[in-house]
Each structure stands twice: as C-alpha cells, then as structure tokens.
Design a protein around this motif. Sequence first.
Motif, PDB file in Angstrom:
ATOM      1  N   GLN A   1     -72.482  43.097  75.703  1.00  0.00           N
ATOM      2  CA  GLN A   1     -71.599  41.929  75.720  1.00  0.00           C
ATOM      3  C   GLN A   1     -70.315  42.227  76.487  1.00  0.00           C
ATOM      4  OE1 GLN A   1     -72.462  38.820  74.525  1.00  0.00           O
ATOM      5  NE2 GLN A   1     -70.615  38.282  75.706  1.00  0.00           N
ATOM      6  N   ARG A   2     -69.831  43.472  76.380  1.00  0.00           N
ATOM      7  CA  ARG A   2     -68.625  43.842  77.126  1.00  0.00           C
ATOM      8  C   ARG A   2     -68.880  43.751  78.635  1.00  0.00           C
ATOM      9  NH1 ARG A   2     -66.205  49.179  78.013  1.00  0.00           N
ATOM     10  NH2 ARG A   2     -67.700  50.090  76.563  1.00  0.00           N
ATOM     11  N   ALA A   3     -70.063  44.185  79.068  1.00  0.00           N
ATOM     12  CA  ALA A   3     -70.397  44.096  80.488  1.00  0.00           C
ATOM     13  C   ALA A   3     -70.472  42.641  80.933  1.00  0.00           C
ATOM     14  CB  ALA A   3     -71.731  44.795  80.748  1.00  0.00           C
TER      15      ALA A   3
ATOM     16  N   ASP B   1     -68.877  40.103  79.557  1.00  0.00           N
ATOM     17  CA  ASP B   1     -67.514  39.562  79.536  1.00  0.00           C
ATOM     18  C   ASP B   1     -66.718  39.976  80.767  1.00  0.00           C
ATOM     19  OD1 ASP B   1     -68.099  38.414  77.111  1.00  0.00           O
ATOM     20  OD2 ASP B   1     -67.120  39.987  75.913  1.00  0.00           O
ATOM     21  N   LYS B   2     -67.060  41.128  81.359  1.00  0.00           N
ATOM     22  CA  LYS B   2     -66.356  41.605  82.554  1.00  0.00           C
ATOM     23  C   LYS B   2     -66.949  41.056  83.843  1.00  0.00           C
ATOM     24  CE  LYS B   2     -64.225  45.847  80.876  1.00  0.00           C
ATOM     25  NZ  LYS B   2     -63.973  47.282  81.170  1.00  0.00           N
ATOM     26  N   GLY B   3     -67.893  40.120  83.707  1.00  0.00           N
ATOM     27  CA  GLY B   3     -68.375  39.408  84.888  1.00  0.00           C
ATOM     28  C   GLY B   3     -69.708  39.869  85.441  1.00  0.00           C
ATOM     29  N   ALA B   4     -70.427  40.737  84.726  1.00  0.00           N
ATOM     30  CA  ALA B   4     -71.737  41.179  85.216  1.00  0.00           C
ATOM     31  C   ALA B   4     -72.692  39.991  85.314  1.00  0.00           C
ATOM     32  CB  ALA B   4     -72.317  42.246  84.292  1.00  0.00           C
ATOM     33  N   GLN B   5     -73.393  39.910  86.425  1.00  0.00           N
ATOM     34  CA  GLN B   5     -74.384  38.845  86.627  1.00  0.00           C
ATOM     35  C   GLN B   5     -75.812  39.346  86.420  1.00  0.00           C
ATOM     36  OE1 GLN B   5     -73.121  37.952  90.629  1.00  0.00           O
ATOM     37  NE2 GLN B   5     -71.970  36.132  89.965  1.00  0.00           N
ATOM     38  N   LEU B   6     -75.953  40.665  86.284  1.00  0.00           N
ATOM     39  CA  LEU B   6     -77.250  41.274  86.010  1.00  0.00           C
ATOM     40  C   LEU B   6     -76.999  42.650  85.416  1.00  0.00           C
ATOM     41  CD1 LEU B   6     -80.512  41.174  87.969  1.00  0.00           C
ATOM     42  CD2 LEU B   6     -79.529  43.442  87.575  1.00  0.00           C
ATOM     43  N   VAL B   7     -77.846  43.055  84.487  1.00  0.00           N
ATOM     44  CA  VAL B   7     -77.736  44.361  83.845  1.00  0.00           C
ATOM     45  C   VAL B   7     -78.967  45.182  84.195  1.00  0.00           C
ATOM     46  CG1 VAL B   7     -77.781  45.586  81.634  1.00  0.00           C
ATOM     47  CG2 VAL B   7     -76.267  43.618  81.939  1.00  0.00           C
ATOM     48  N   VAL B   8     -78.749  46.443  84.591  1.00  0.00           N
ATOM     49  CA  VAL B   8     -79.835  47.405  84.786  1.00  0.00           C
ATOM     50  C   VAL B   8     -79.688  48.465  83.707  1.00  0.00           C
ATOM     51  CG1 VAL B   8     -80.875  49.126  86.303  1.00  0.00           C
ATOM     52  CG2 VAL B   8     -79.954  47.006  87.263  1.00  0.00           C
ATOM     53  N   GLY B   9     -80.720  48.643  82.862  1.00  0.00           N
ATOM     54  CA  GLY B   9     -80.681  49.536  81.727  1.00  0.00           C
ATOM     55  C   GLY B   9     -80.779  48.714  80.450  1.00  0.00           C
TER      56      GLY B   9
ATOM     57  N   ASN C   1     -82.240  40.136  70.413  1.00  0.00           N
ATOM     58  CA  ASN C   1     -81.394  38.968  70.666  1.00  0.00           C
ATOM     59  C   ASN C   1     -82.259  37.744  70.909  1.00  0.00           C
ATOM     60  OD1 ASN C   1     -79.052  40.438  70.451  1.00  0.00           O
ATOM     61  ND2 ASN C   1     -78.868  40.811  72.654  1.00  0.00           N
ATOM     62  N   PHE C   2     -81.769  36.601  70.527  1.00  0.00           N
ATOM     63  CA  PHE C   2     -82.542  35.374  70.724  1.00  0.00           C
ATOM     64  C   PHE C   2     -82.783  35.116  72.207  1.00  0.00           C
ATOM     65  CE2 PHE C   2     -82.739  30.746  71.412  1.00  0.00           C
ATOM     66  CZ  PHE C   2     -83.905  30.486  70.697  1.00  0.00           C
ATOM     67  N   ALA C   3     -81.755  35.312  73.024  1.00  0.00           N
ATOM     68  CA  ALA C   3     -81.887  35.163  74.479  1.00  0.00           C
ATOM     69  C   ALA C   3     -80.735  35.913  75.127  1.00  0.00           C
ATOM     70  CB  ALA C   3     -81.862  33.695  74.885  1.00  0.00           C
ATOM     71  N   LEU C   4     -81.048  36.673  76.155  1.00  0.00           N
ATOM     72  CA  LEU C   4     -80.004  37.393  76.877  1.00  0.00           C
ATOM     73  C   LEU C   4     -79.348  36.443  77.877  1.00  0.00           C
ATOM     74  CD1 LEU C   4     -81.881  40.763  77.481  1.00  0.00           C
ATOM     75  CD2 LEU C   4     -80.162  40.246  75.743  1.00  0.00           C
ATOM     76  N   PRO C   5     -78.018  36.474  77.976  1.00  0.00           N
ATOM     77  CA  PRO C   5     -77.313  35.501  78.820  1.00  0.00           C
ATOM     78  C   PRO C   5     -77.528  35.699  80.317  1.00  0.00           C
ATOM     79  CG  PRO C   5     -75.765  37.099  77.905  1.00  0.00           C
ATOM     80  CD  PRO C   5     -77.080  37.349  77.235  1.00  0.00           C
ATOM     81  N   ILE C   6     -77.860  36.917  80.734  1.00  0.00           N
ATOM     82  CA  ILE C   6     -78.076  37.189  82.160  1.00  0.00           C
ATOM     83  C   ILE C   6     -79.358  38.019  82.307  1.00  0.00           C
ATOM     84  CG2 ILE C   6     -75.640  37.057  82.816  1.00  0.00           C
ATOM     85  CD1 ILE C   6     -75.518  40.102  82.682  1.00  0.00           C
ATOM     86  N   PRO C   7     -79.973  37.998  83.483  1.00  0.00           N
ATOM     87  CA  PRO C   7     -81.174  38.816  83.684  1.00  0.00           C
ATOM     88  C   PRO C   7     -80.881  40.295  83.418  1.00  0.00           C
ATOM     89  CG  PRO C   7     -80.884  37.273  85.496  1.00  0.00           C
ATOM     90  CD  PRO C   7     -79.632  37.209  84.680  1.00  0.00           C
ATOM     91  N   THR C   8     -81.828  40.958  82.748  1.00  0.00           N
ATOM     92  CA  THR C   8     -81.639  42.351  82.352  1.00  0.00           C
ATOM     93  C   THR C   8     -82.891  43.147  82.697  1.00  0.00           C
ATOM     94  OG1 THR C   8     -80.185  41.668  80.545  1.00  0.00           O
ATOM     95  CG2 THR C   8     -81.147  43.890  80.423  1.00  0.00           C
ATOM     96  N   LEU C   9     -82.719  44.182  83.527  1.00  0.00           N
ATOM     97  CA  LEU C   9     -83.832  45.040  83.928  1.00  0.00           C
ATOM     98  C   LEU C   9     -83.743  46.332  83.133  1.00  0.00           C
ATOM     99  CD1 LEU C   9     -86.257  45.609  85.796  1.00  0.00           C
ATOM    100  CD2 LEU C   9     -84.636  46.524  87.468  1.00  0.00           C
TER     101      LEU C   9
END
Length: 652
Positions: free
Chosen positions: A328-330, A332-340, A353-361
Amino acid sequence: MKAPAIFKIRPSRQPLRIQAWLIAALALTIAGCGSTPQLPTVDSSPIEQSKGLEDVHRLLEQARSSTSPQRERYYLQAAQQLHEQEQNDWARNLLYAIDPALLSPDNFITYTLVFSAVAMDNSAYFLAQRILTNTRLEQQWQSLPLETQLTLGERRAQLFALLGESTNSVKERIRLNDLQPDANAYENNQDAIWQTLMAVPRIQLHYLSQKEEDPLLRGWYSLAALSKNNQTDLEKQQQKVDQWRANWPQHPANQRLPNDLQLLQQLIREKPLRIALLLPQQGKLATAGKAIREGFFAAYYQALQEGSQVPEIQVYDSSQGDINALYQRAVDKGAQLVVGPLDKDKVAALNRNFALPIPTLALNYIEPIPATMPVPAPPDETSAPVPAADTTEYTAGLFQFGLAAEDEARQAARRAWLEGHHHALILAPETSWGQRTSQAFSDEWQALGGDIADIARFSSSGDYSKVIKDALLVQQSQDRARQLRQLFGKSIEFEPRRRQDVDMIFLVATAIQARQIKPTLAFHYAGKLPVYATRQIYTGVEDRKSDRDLNGIKFSTLPWVFDRQSPEKQAIDSYAKTSPAYNHLYALGVDAYRLYPRLKQLHQVPEARLYGTTGALRLTANRKVEREQMWAQIRGGRARPLPVVVSGIFTE
C-alpha cells in the motif's frame, strides 16, 4: 512385471526329459515377463461378439475369399468402420496389411484419410507424417475435392507444427488460404500461420526474410522477424510494424494484423511509468533477491542505452514488516505496477486481498488448493487417479511468474511423448522438489496416454545403485537365475536383464546426482534407455571431464544458458561476478523487466508469446506465466542445443 533374463544352455548329457523340463521352465519364465501384446486379430479380438460390428466381420470374411485388389478394398472398408467405432488398434492392424499401390486413386485417398487419422489418434506422429507426405498424394492433390483438400491440408499443417517443422506448416497453411469456405475460417488460418511463425527461431526468420523468393512467404517471414527482434522495445516494434505495412500494402497480414501486434499502440499508451520493485534484501532469500534485482536492472539499463522509454523504479525491501502495508505504501507513492514479492507466503498474503489496485507481477507461485485430494490407485490398478482440480481463487490484478519445476516436467513429458515413448520410469529424490516435479510429469504423461511403470525415489548417493537395481527389476532376474541353478545345477550361463516394459526414464536430479546416476543406469543394463531431465542436471558451465557421465541425457534449459550475445548477460558478467548457481535468477529478473509492459497483451491474446531469457512465456487462464524452455543434449561431455524439430526414436 518381472524382468526377463538371458540364458545360454550348454549341451548336456542329461536325459531328454530333463532338457524338456528346462525348456518348459524357461518358457514359463519368459511368459511371466510381460511380452509386448500383439494387436487384435480377426479371430482373437475380444470385441468379436460386440454389437454394431457385424458389417466389419462380413467385410473381413469377404476379404478372406477374395484376391487383390478386391481384398484390399474390403480391408479398407473394414478399417474405416473400425476407426469410426474407435477400434484403432484393430484398424491399424488391417491398414498395415494393405498395399496402397494396389488401390485405385479414390481408395488411396480414403486409405490416406483413415490411416492418418488412426495414426494421429494413436499419437504415432511419424507414421502419420509418412502417410501425409506420400508422393502419390502430392500427385493427386489438385484433383481432390475441396473438402478433402481442407481436411488433409489442415491435418498436415497441424502435424508439421507439432513436430517442429514450422516452415512446412506455414507453407501448408498458405496453400489452404484460398480454400477457406468463409471469413471466419480464413481468419483462423491466418492466426495459425502467425502462431506457427512465432515458433521459428529468430535467426532462421531473419535468413528466410532475406532469401525467400516467394513474395507472400517473404512478407510473412519479414513481419515475424521484426516482431521477434523487437520484443524488448514496444515503441521500436511499433515503428518496425509501421514500416513493414508501408512496404507490404497488399499483403494479407496488412489487411488484418496479427492480434498481438494490433495491441501495440494501446500497450504503449498504457505503459506504466512508475514501478515498485519488492524484493528481499535480508534473510534467507536476500541472495536470490539480489540476483533477480541485478537481472532486472541489467535489462533496465540496456533499454535506457538503446533509447527506449524506461519507467521510474522504486526498490522496496520486502523482507521486513507486513507485505500488505508495504504494498500500500508503494501504491500511495504513485506506483502504477508492482513487481514482486518473491517469498511464496507473501504472494499468498497479497492474493488474499479482494482486488489489487494496480497490476502486480509476483515472482513466485501460490500453492494451488485442490478441490479434493487425488485418491491413489491400488498397487495392481493400471488406471491412474485423476489429478485434483485447482480451486484457488486468484485476486484480480495478480499475475504470477517464476521458475516452476512443474513447467519443466510437463514439457519433458510432451517432448518424450512426441518422440515416440509411451512407458516411463521416474527417478527422483525424496524431497519436496522431487515430489512436485515427478508428480507434474506423471500427471502430464498419463493425460497424454502414457504409462508410468514405476516411480523410484532416492535419498542420498549411497542408495543410487540399490534404488536403480530394484526399479529396473534386475534383482528379480538374478533371483530367478539362482533358482534355476539350484534346480538344474551349474550348466546354465546367465546374463541378467532389466525390465522390458520401460522405453524411457525421466530423471529429477542435480548435476552432481545425475553424474552418478547415469553411469549406474548403464551398470544395471539400462545404458541405452533414453533419459530426459530438467535444467538442474546441467550447471551452465562447461566441464567436459565431469559431464561425460551425463552423455546422452536430453534436458530442457533456459535460453539464457546458451546466449553468448545478450547485452544483459554481458553486463551482469562485468559487474556481478556471475555464479552459475544464480543464472536462472538473473534470467528471471531480465524477463520480469521485459514482461511487465506486455501483461495485457498476453492476457488478451492467449496464443501470444514473449520469447525471453527463461523461455517462451505465455499466460494461462488464471494469469500464471508458463514457460517453454529450449532443449539440449549432453554429447562428448558438452551441452549442445537441440533443434526445435522433433526426431522419431524408431520406425513405425
């Protein structure tokens, strides 16, 4: 199943009745060894009295009382009816008895249709290849009805692609283009052309795009070559496609671009500009996390050097604290995609989580939850249990990418099956990795129609010989020889044999283990059995002296291992003091960078592939990235890449 033994009988002065007893005993021994069953015959078939086969029996009776070529026509009609009733073994037996040279043109085409269908249904792919490439068929092709041309052409195209003869498959499909009955069939054939082209190695595509004389083919090869050459750069790939369209305005692919290329502009518009990289920097996974991070940034800096648009990367230590809070911290800092993250438990925590807010690899896979545990078959049961279904609920936005051993095991099963094997012996360690890998192979093998003769597990180097000897039933062979010696004295020369109901071995082992196991197989009379393995049997560093003990083993491996020109690999070698033990993790990091902007493409176009350093990557329905690795074989102590074309192990 008991392993037969080879016996040599010295001339004896014993009474004839004693020698007769000996011959009878040997006959019983051999009979108990499970000889290869013969295909059903007219007189001994267990379906002799089955309803609905009266016409077959009538045709066979007529064949018995007829001479050629009428006899062949009756056999052909009977085989056709047997195939329709799924009695393929019997149908194949009859078709082998037919001399196609004695058939009329029309009957020869019927023979080709029926025999190729029977061969394909029985997975006898090389037999089907010979039938479908017969010179006489080519001579009659232009006179065939449209429906027959479509049926045989589609069958040939699928078979060529299956055996790795991609260019032949493409040529066959181009011939089919003008025969398609409607727009939908035409588009499906175009999609199949593109999918087949993507299986052609990049170097070969480049060569064909320069040397092919047929303009239609050259256009296809050019488009495929530029697509595979620019998969690491969306913008450059789009520019090359635009140039191709300007150069080939009348080409059929210009009228309707392949589905994955149609998405390029959208992918460029939606490409994430801020990425959060969540990897462990402390704890037991810190070294693995460091290797992945180095691979990821090697790809990043290479893209930057080539002038590509690169995102802003923010690195987070995923080894500390709650993963959901860090995620969530990532965001909040503007990440549009998470790797890991990399840790399997942390991936599972995100999945809750019910649904992740951004695409996550994610860089690992969640352990699937089976609907019900598979029930093991009794020891004497020949049918395998049905694998339990995966009922895991995967949260929206989560993609999973890793180096699953299960992918490699399934790939090994498919390769061995294509090469004509049907009866497997599995050798695997008593570890979690060994259990998962052998189970994945077993499930895929049995789904294909193969038989698992045995699964032998070893715990340490000290028990290799005993485990292998027991698995190959050599001890049973020696025990029977001892019994016969006791019964008949010392006049029997004995040569032990392994079991004969196995035609290949699937080996799950490390390089150190495999170097001891392969010679042990030869010691126990299994040196000529083909052995298939996963990437772990090869370290990635040439050691001809040690690896001579691996000679003959075929294994799937990362393209990264044989890539001598990769800028990313050269960059890692220059600053990371690469250890072969982390080769797969560097490659995983490189592919994670290349993969992130194409997740939508792989998700929306199921047949699309990203040809990366870990293999050809595709996305499954539950958003798991599955890899198809390249193949290699140890010869003379050296690992050598194998061609994509599959070779048969025997003549049908």
